[in-house]
Design an enzyme around this catalytic site. Structure first.
Site, mmCIF file in Angstrom:
data_model
loop_
_atom_site.group_PDB
_atom_site.id
_atom_site.type_symbol
_atom_site.label_atom_id
_atom_site.label_comp_id
_atom_site.label_asym_id
_atom_site.label_seq_id
_atom_site.Cartn_x
_atom_site.Cartn_y
_atom_site.Cartn_z
ATOM 1 N N ASP A 58 13.118 -14.682 -13.963
ATOM 2 C CA ASP A 58 12.536 -13.557 -14.474
ATOM 3 C C ASP A 58 11.792 -13.503 -15.835
ATOM 4 N N ALA A 90 11.043 5.937 -10.381
ATOM 5 C CA ALA A 90 11.544 5.901 -8.932
ATOM 6 C C ALA A 90 11.431 4.552 -8.286
ATOM 7 N N GLY A 91 11.505 3.543 -8.940
ATOM 8 C CA GLY A 91 11.439 2.024 -8.653
ATOM 9 C C GLY A 91 12.951 1.679 -7.906
ATOM 10 N N HIS A 137 22.212 -8.216 22.764
ATOM 11 C CA HIS A 137 22.378 -6.950 23.079
ATOM 12 C C HIS A 137 23.902 -6.368 22.946
ATOM 13 N N ARG A 176 11.547 -3.913 -16.193
ATOM 14 C CA ARG A 176 12.331 -4.944 -17.067
ATOM 15 C C ARG A 176 11.259 -5.807 -17.597
ATOM 16 N N ALA A 202 16.379 -12.089 -7.946
ATOM 17 C CA ALA A 202 17.142 -13.073 -7.828
ATOM 18 C C ALA A 202 17.021 -14.000 -6.840
ATOM 19 N N GLU A 259 8.929 10.326 -11.713
ATOM 20 C CA GLU A 259 8.333 9.003 -11.403
ATOM 21 C C GLU A 259 6.867 9.593 -11.989
ATOM 22 N N LYS A 268 25.590 -3.231 -5.735
ATOM 23 C CA LYS A 268 25.824 -3.537 -4.248
ATOM 24 C C LYS A 268 27.347 -2.877 -4.219
HETATM 25 P P1 FAD Z 1 19.085 -13.613 -15.558
HETATM 26 O O1 FAD Z 1 19.999 -12.933 -14.444
HETATM 27 O O2 FAD Z 1 18.853 -12.132 -16.608
HETATM 28 O O3 FAD Z 1 19.904 -14.444 -16.516
HETATM 29 C C1 FAD Z 1 19.575 -15.059 -17.924
HETATM 30 C C2 FAD Z 1 20.381 -15.544 -18.388
HETATM 31 O O4 FAD Z 1 20.160 -16.286 -19.529
HETATM 32 C C3 FAD Z 1 21.308 -14.314 -19.139
HETATM 33 O O5 FAD Z 1 22.996 -14.714 -18.769
HETATM 34 C C4 FAD Z 1 21.261 -14.472 -20.591
HETATM 35 O O6 FAD Z 1 22.280 -13.942 -21.325
HETATM 36 C C5 FAD Z 1 20.931 -15.941 -20.699
HETATM 37 N N1 FAD Z 1 20.069 -16.225 -22.060
HETATM 38 C C6 FAD Z 1 18.864 -15.667 -22.351
HETATM 39 N N2 FAD Z 1 18.367 -16.240 -23.239
HETATM 40 C C7 FAD Z 1 19.297 -17.230 -23.608
HETATM 41 C C8 FAD Z 1 19.192 -18.411 -24.803
HETATM 42 N N3 FAD Z 1 18.497 -18.298 -25.623
HETATM 43 N N4 FAD Z 1 20.459 -18.918 -24.890
HETATM 44 C C9 FAD Z 1 21.543 -18.829 -23.975
HETATM 45 N N5 FAD Z 1 21.482 -17.912 -23.025
HETATM 46 C C10 FAD Z 1 20.240 -17.209 -22.879
HETATM 47 N N6 FAD Z 1 17.448 -8.806 -7.764
HETATM 48 C C11 FAD Z 1 17.715 -8.949 -6.257
HETATM 49 O O7 FAD Z 1 16.982 -9.662 -5.964
HETATM 50 N N7 FAD Z 1 18.459 -7.964 -5.411
HETATM 51 C C12 FAD Z 1 19.116 -7.181 -6.080
HETATM 52 O O8 FAD Z 1 20.040 -6.470 -5.275
HETATM 53 C C13 FAD Z 1 19.096 -6.717 -7.402
HETATM 54 N N8 FAD Z 1 19.399 -5.823 -8.001
HETATM 55 C C14 FAD Z 1 19.693 -5.637 -9.215
HETATM 56 C C15 FAD Z 1 20.332 -4.569 -9.789
HETATM 57 C C16 FAD Z 1 20.309 -4.059 -11.248
HETATM 58 C C17 FAD Z 1 20.788 -3.004 -11.730
HETATM 59 C C18 FAD Z 1 19.483 -5.060 -12.053
HETATM 60 C C19 FAD Z 1 19.110 -4.677 -13.505
HETATM 61 C C20 FAD Z 1 18.544 -6.142 -11.630
HETATM 62 C C21 FAD Z 1 18.793 -6.361 -10.158
HETATM 63 N N9 FAD Z 1 17.872 -7.546 -9.615
HETATM 64 C C22 FAD Z 1 18.211 -7.700 -8.240
HETATM 65 C C23 FAD Z 1 17.117 -8.303 -10.284
HETATM 66 C C24 FAD Z 1 17.933 -9.540 -10.711
HETATM 67 O O9 FAD Z 1 19.055 -9.210 -11.221
HETATM 68 C C25 FAD Z 1 17.147 -10.364 -11.601
HETATM 69 O O10 FAD Z 1 15.983 -10.960 -10.708
HETATM 70 C C26 FAD Z 1 17.996 -11.865 -11.633
HETATM 71 O O11 FAD Z 1 19.123 -11.484 -12.309
HETATM 72 C C27 FAD Z 1 17.030 -12.898 -12.489
HETATM 73 O O12 FAD Z 1 17.566 -14.172 -12.634
HETATM 74 P P2 FAD Z 1 17.423 -14.840 -13.980
HETATM 75 O O13 FAD Z 1 18.142 -15.976 -13.652
HETATM 76 O O14 FAD Z 1 15.977 -15.053 -14.085
HETATM 77 O O15 FAD Z 1 17.905 -14.155 -15.221
HETATM 78 P P1 NAD Z 2 10.287 -1.195 -10.871
HETATM 79 O O1 NAD Z 2 9.428 -1.619 -11.435
HETATM 80 O O2 NAD Z 2 11.105 -1.371 -9.713
HETATM 81 O O3 NAD Z 2 10.257 0.443 -11.310
HETATM 82 C C1 NAD Z 2 10.073 1.208 -12.195
HETATM 83 C C2 NAD Z 2 9.362 2.524 -11.937
HETATM 84 O O4 NAD Z 2 9.172 3.307 -13.209
HETATM 85 C C3 NAD Z 2 8.044 2.487 -11.128
HETATM 86 O O5 NAD Z 2 8.032 3.231 -10.067
HETATM 87 C C4 NAD Z 2 6.931 2.925 -12.309
HETATM 88 O O6 NAD Z 2 5.896 3.556 -11.788
HETATM 89 C C5 NAD Z 2 7.905 3.803 -13.168
HETATM 90 N N1 NAD Z 2 7.580 4.302 -14.487
HETATM 91 C C6 NAD Z 2 7.150 3.315 -15.458
HETATM 92 N N2 NAD Z 2 6.971 3.887 -16.404
HETATM 93 C C7 NAD Z 2 7.221 5.162 -16.499
HETATM 94 C C8 NAD Z 2 7.381 6.201 -17.225
HETATM 95 N N3 NAD Z 2 6.830 6.224 -18.521
HETATM 96 N N4 NAD Z 2 7.773 7.525 -16.760
HETATM 97 C C9 NAD Z 2 8.161 7.563 -15.530
HETATM 98 N N5 NAD Z 2 8.113 6.495 -14.402
HETATM 99 C C10 NAD Z 2 7.602 5.450 -15.067
HETATM 100 O O7 NAD Z 2 11.749 -1.190 -12.307
HETATM 101 P P2 NAD Z 2 13.203 -1.200 -12.361
HETATM 102 O O8 NAD Z 2 13.594 -0.018 -11.133
HETATM 103 O O9 NAD Z 2 13.507 -0.897 -13.626
HETATM 104 O O10 NAD Z 2 13.683 -2.506 -11.775
HETATM 105 C C11 NAD Z 2 13.631 -3.493 -12.623
HETATM 106 C C12 NAD Z 2 13.419 -4.857 -11.731
HETATM 107 O O11 NAD Z 2 14.730 -5.199 -11.151
HETATM 108 C C13 NAD Z 2 12.448 -4.762 -10.809
HETATM 109 O O12 NAD Z 2 11.551 -5.584 -10.671
HETATM 110 C C14 NAD Z 2 13.160 -5.165 -9.497
HETATM 111 O O13 NAD Z 2 12.676 -6.163 -8.468
HETATM 112 C C15 NAD Z 2 14.453 -5.739 -9.763
HETATM 113 N N6 NAD Z 2 15.496 -4.811 -8.938
HETATM 114 C C16 NAD Z 2 15.516 -5.460 -7.829
HETATM 115 C C17 NAD Z 2 16.573 -4.710 -7.073
HETATM 116 C C18 NAD Z 2 16.479 -5.166 -5.362
HETATM 117 O O14 NAD Z 2 16.119 -6.348 -5.237
HETATM 118 N N7 NAD Z 2 17.291 -4.533 -4.787
HETATM 119 C C19 NAD Z 2 17.649 -3.879 -7.581
HETATM 120 C C20 NAD Z 2 17.344 -3.355 -8.645
HETATM 121 C C21 NAD Z 2 16.384 -3.948 -9.428
#
Ligand code: FAD
Ligand code: NAD
Length: 475
Positions: free
Chosen positions: A319, A189-190, A451, A279, A327, A211, A58
């Site tokens: 997750d 294109a997710g 408004h 993921r 999150a 995609e 963000k």
């Molecule tokens: P995580 O945030 O993955 O945290 C898990 C933690 O556990 C990590 O720090 C890891 O190191 C630790 N861990 C794992 N195993 C062990 C172990 N055995 N011992 C000690 N520590 C361990 N979601 C949204 O809602 N809004 C968004 O805008 C958004 N944007 C995103 C953008 C990107 C690029 C990505 C990759 C993800 C995004 N997400 C977003 C998804 C969001 O990041 C995840 O859904 C969220 O972080 C999940 O939270 P969690 O606590 O389950 O796991």
């Molecule tokens: P995603 O599931 O959102 O999208 C993955 C995309 O990849 C899908 O459209 C799928 O059809 C496509 N795909 C899968 N295999 C493919 C292949 N072999 N070739 C071409 N396309 C293929 O996953 P992401 O974008 O990697 O995000 C991972 C997770 O992180 C999501 O679950 C999402 O909720 C979370 N996330 C959330 C936010 C947010 O809330 N704003 C932002 C980033 C990530």
């Protein structure tokens, strides 16, 4: 003697750290173990979300959007800039500083709440014992009344496009690029593909997204997906649907991507290739074989509706369990589980989790899509209001998109709200509240909205459901 806690949480992402704080608020003794290490070698709480996900993405979306608007929109406002330049290093410094502040903030929150933050690896053993291995020490066995597994997720690697951290990269690498690639390919294109593709495209990269599916944003309402696709095309994002990647090869210049679409075999040359195809849960070395934890057929920790595993006193959230990888979903599961441990009645309403894609326009929704309502057989009515007719949107020069509301025709209940447009991610909260309280369309219609505000578009869409919109002709 081994240390013991009422609650031990493994993972300090948004699921785990919130669960730990809530449990401490209930008067429990709590430890939260995490091993996250950033690229500068420092350990930090906050998990993927704060270190390599929600927050840094963000930050970059905001910087790149401002840069884009300065170059393309300021003139309309009468602002003369005399040439705008992007300093990528400064942008990345700001991103890193925001991450540092927020992850450091968790350490502060732990201290204030009385949570013991432990830096290292956690592993569940049988009988609710946890093996904690500090990053710089010997393993220690900790006893716990309750254990919460919150180990999160990691990017899925495609066997035909393996990550090399240089040219074929994951989302974390993409967030930390130190220069704008001339050309950027994205597989998927997710949400990640669209958000990070937008960042680098706004900064000048020629972005091509491949995609596999034929349907764009298959999880969104079709009207919203169609409108968003048209906007992204205008912005220059080249999204190729039905494109299956067969091979990606890194070479001196960049990456050669071989893929197939309905026209046959295709080739794409890019400087860098981001693979963002979803993921998968992290469960490696998280529990001993005899700990009693089961995985489902997709590798997620098997839990019931209350996030209980099959082992008494052991829960799993975020997750690493079923449901959307978001999150706020993980955090709410953390609150629910901590409340259950404290003996309170608690539950999650999985039906009204908001989804937001932070592109421009933003895309946000909650509840059912029109296709899902149609499929359910329930009679329904819909209303739409375009931001083009919103005074506030016009003032903001952000008139793309609309609010769409789907309500039941029998009892007027709001079933789904879908927004594509400015600040959709903020506007959706009103809809979440409406669905949480099983509001009727009339409830929304009779609620006074300030408004001029973007939220008036939600109000007008609710009015439009009954053909009573006041600032747009009813159809
Ligand atoms: P995580 O945030 O993955 O945290 C898990 C933690 O556990 C990590 O720090 C890891 O190191 C630790 N861990 C794992 N195993 C062990 C172990 N055995 N011992 C000690 N520590 C361990 N979601 C949204 O809602 N809004 C968004 O805008 C958004 N944007 C995103 C953008 C990107 C690029 C990505 C990759 C993800 C995004 N997400 C977003 C998804 C969001 O990041 C995840 O859904 C969220 O972080 C999940 O939270 P969690 O606590 O389950 O796991
Ligand atoms: P995603 O599931 O959102 O999208 C993955 C995309 O990849 C899908 O459209 C799928 O059809 C496509 N795909 C899968 N295999 C493919 C292949 N072999 N070739 C071409 N396309 C293929 O996953 P992401 O974008 O990697 O995000 C991972 C997770 O992180 C999501 O679950 C999402 O909720 C979370 N996330 C959330 C936010 C947010 O809330 N704003 C932002 C980033 C990530």
């Amino acid at each position: 003697m081994s240390r013991s806690f009422d609650v031990v949480v493994i993972g300090a992402g948004p699921a785990g750290y919130i669960a730990a704080i809530r449990a401490a608020q209930h008067g429990k003794t709590v430890a939260c173990i995490d091993r996250w290490q950033n690229r500068d070698g420092k350990y930090a709480f906050g998990g993927t979300c704060l270190n390599a996900g929600c927050i840094p993405s963000k930050a970059l979306l905001e910087s790149s959007e401002l840069y884009h608007r300065a170059g393309h929109e300021f003139k309309k406002h009468g602002i003369k800039t005399g040439g705008v330049e992007m300093d990528v290093a400064a942008m990345q410094k700001r991103r890193a500083s925001i991450v540092r502040q927020l992850t450091g903030g968790i350490a502060g929150l732990f201290k204030a709440a009385g949570v013991e933050g432990l830096v290292g690896h956690g592993k569940l053993l049988k009988d609710r014992k946890v093996e904690f291995t500090p990053v710089d020490g010997e393993p220690e066995i900790i006893s716990a009344e309750n254990v919460i597994l919150a180990s999160g997720s990691e990017p899925i690697e495609l066997p035909v496009a393996k990550f090399d951290g240089e040219k074929i990269i994951d989302s974390w690498d993409t967030l930390e690029l130190d220069a704008v690639p001339g050309t950027l390919g994205v597989v998927g294109a997710g949400v990640i593909g669209l958000e990070l593709g937008s960042v680098w495209s706004r900064l000048g990269s020629k972005v091509t997204i491949l995609e596999a599916l034929e349907d764009f944003l298959f999880m969104a309402d079709r009207d919203v997906a169609k409108a968003a696709a048209a906007d992204f095309k205008k912005q220059g994002l080249d999204i190729k649907l039905g494109a299956m990647v067969n091979k990606a090869t890194a070479n001196k210049k960049g990456v050669t991507v071989e893929y197939e679409d309905k026209n046959g075999a295709q080739m794409l040359e890019v400087d860098k290739l981001v693979v963002a195809v979803g993921r998968r849960p992290v469960t490696d070395n998280l529990f001993a074989d005899d700990a009693g934890i089961q995985l489902d057929d997709r590798g997620f920790i098997d839990v019931d509706d209350d996030c209980r595993t099959r082992v008494k006193g052991v829960f799993a959230i975020g997750d690493c369990v079923r449901g959307p990888m978001l999150a706020h979903k993980g955090s709410e599961e953390g609150v629910m589980v901590a409340d259950l441990i404290a003996g309170e009645i608690a539950e999650m309403n999985y039906d009204v989790i908001p989804s937001v894609v932070y592109t421009n326009p933003e895309i946000a929704w909650t509840g059912k899509t029109e296709a899902e309502v149609k499929e359910s057989g329930r009679p329904y009515k819909t209303g739409q209001f375009p931001f083009m007719a919103s005074g506030r949107a016009k003032a903001m020069e952000q008139t793309s998109g609309f609010v769409k509301i789907i309500s039941s025709a029998d009892d007027d209940e709001v079933l789904g709200v879908h927004i594509v447009g400015p600040m959709a991610g903020e506007l959706i909260s009103e809809a979440v509240l409406a669905l949480e309280f099983s509001a009727s369309t009339e409830d929304l219609q009779r609620t006074i909205h300030a408004h001029p505000s973007l939220a008036e578009a939600v109000h007008e869409a609710a009015l439009a459901v009954d053909k009573k919109a006041l600032n747009f002709p009813n159809r």
